[in-house]
Scaffold this active site. Structure first.
Site, PDB file in Angstrom:
ATOM      1  CG  HIS A  69      -1.670  -1.180   1.537  1.00 52.77           C
ATOM      2  ND1 HIS A  69      -2.736  -1.589   0.788  1.00 52.77           N
ATOM      3  CD2 HIS A  69      -1.502  -2.109   2.503  1.00 52.77           C
ATOM      4  CE1 HIS A  69      -3.212  -2.718   1.296  1.00 52.77           C
ATOM      5  NE2 HIS A  69      -2.479  -3.056   2.328  1.00 52.77           N
ATOM      6  CE  LYS A 105      12.089   7.613  22.447  1.00 51.26           C
ATOM      7  NZ  LYS A 105      11.369   8.705  23.158  1.00 51.26           N
TER       8      LYS A 105
END
Length: 224
Positions: A122, A215
């Site tokens: 996608h 992160k």
């Protein structure tokens, strides 16, 4: 990740790609990037006509693959057995799509090797990159393949930098890596096998195998 762990044999099982003859010659997988076009032309001209349909001069599509009419197939493309290329996919050039892989709606490929069972389903951009067996990129995740300062890309390993000599280099994504939705893999990113990248991450440098990347500076080891 140390330099040694960024080697081709540490990231990929070469039994799951037609690109094996090329990658076996490469200590580090990004060394294959400038040679993908030649590999596809060499392979394509040897593919059995009983299994592959040739479209134009340099596009080969396995007869079991499903390619939507609205998909664009540019130059130097191989689409493997049981692969699916969906609505409005843009295979610009130099793309080797492995067996059972999925290239989704509005996904763009340029100068890439997708191993078998890769999913880029996608709104993905994958350029100057190699994605390993069963690697998956969530919706909207991309590989950024040129630095903003336009300098040559380096791979930042724990024990020093690896000079690539390349201006265009996206990401080396190991086998079975899961990249979360909306993530950016910055130029020169290397992700070890079986790692997970949190959604909306901006990934730089190298990620160890069997890791959870939350992160920058916060990476946890996966446990069974």
């Amino acid at each position: 990740m140390k330099k040694e762990e960024a080697r081709t044999v540490c990231l990929y099982d070469l039994d799951h790609t037609l690109a094996r003859p090329l990658l076996e010659q490469c200590e580090y997988p990004w060394e294959a990037l400038p040679r993908i076009r030649d590999l596809i032309l060499e392979l394509g001209n040897r593919l059995p006509e009983s299994e592959y349909e040739k479209r134009g001069e340099t596009v080969w599509v396995h007869k079991t693959a499903r390619v939507f009419e609205s998909a664009y197939l540019g130059e130097n493309i191989i689409i493997g057995k049981d692969a699916e290329v969906r609505h409005c996919a843009f295979l610009r050039s130099n793309a080797l799509v492995g067996e059972g892989a999925v290239v989704g709606n509005s996904t763009e490929l340029k100068n890439v090797i997708l191993f078998d069972k890769v999913q880029v389903p996608h709104y993905n951009y994958v350029g100057d990159s190699i994605l390993g067996f069963k690697a998956h990129m969530g919706a909207g995740s991309i590989t950024s393949n040129v630095k903003s300062d336009k300098l040559l890309v380096k791979v930042h390993a724990e024990d020093g930098d690896l000079e690539t000599g390349m201006k265009k280099f996206g990401a080396m994504v190991g086998d079975r890596v899961e990249v979360g939705c909306g993530s950016i893999l910055n130029p020169g990113t290397v992700i070890g096998r079986d790692s997970n990248i949190y959604p909306l991450s901006s990934v730089r440098g190298c990620v160890d195998k069997n890791s959870i990347y939350k992160k920058q500076g916060e990476v946890a080891e996966k446990h069974d």
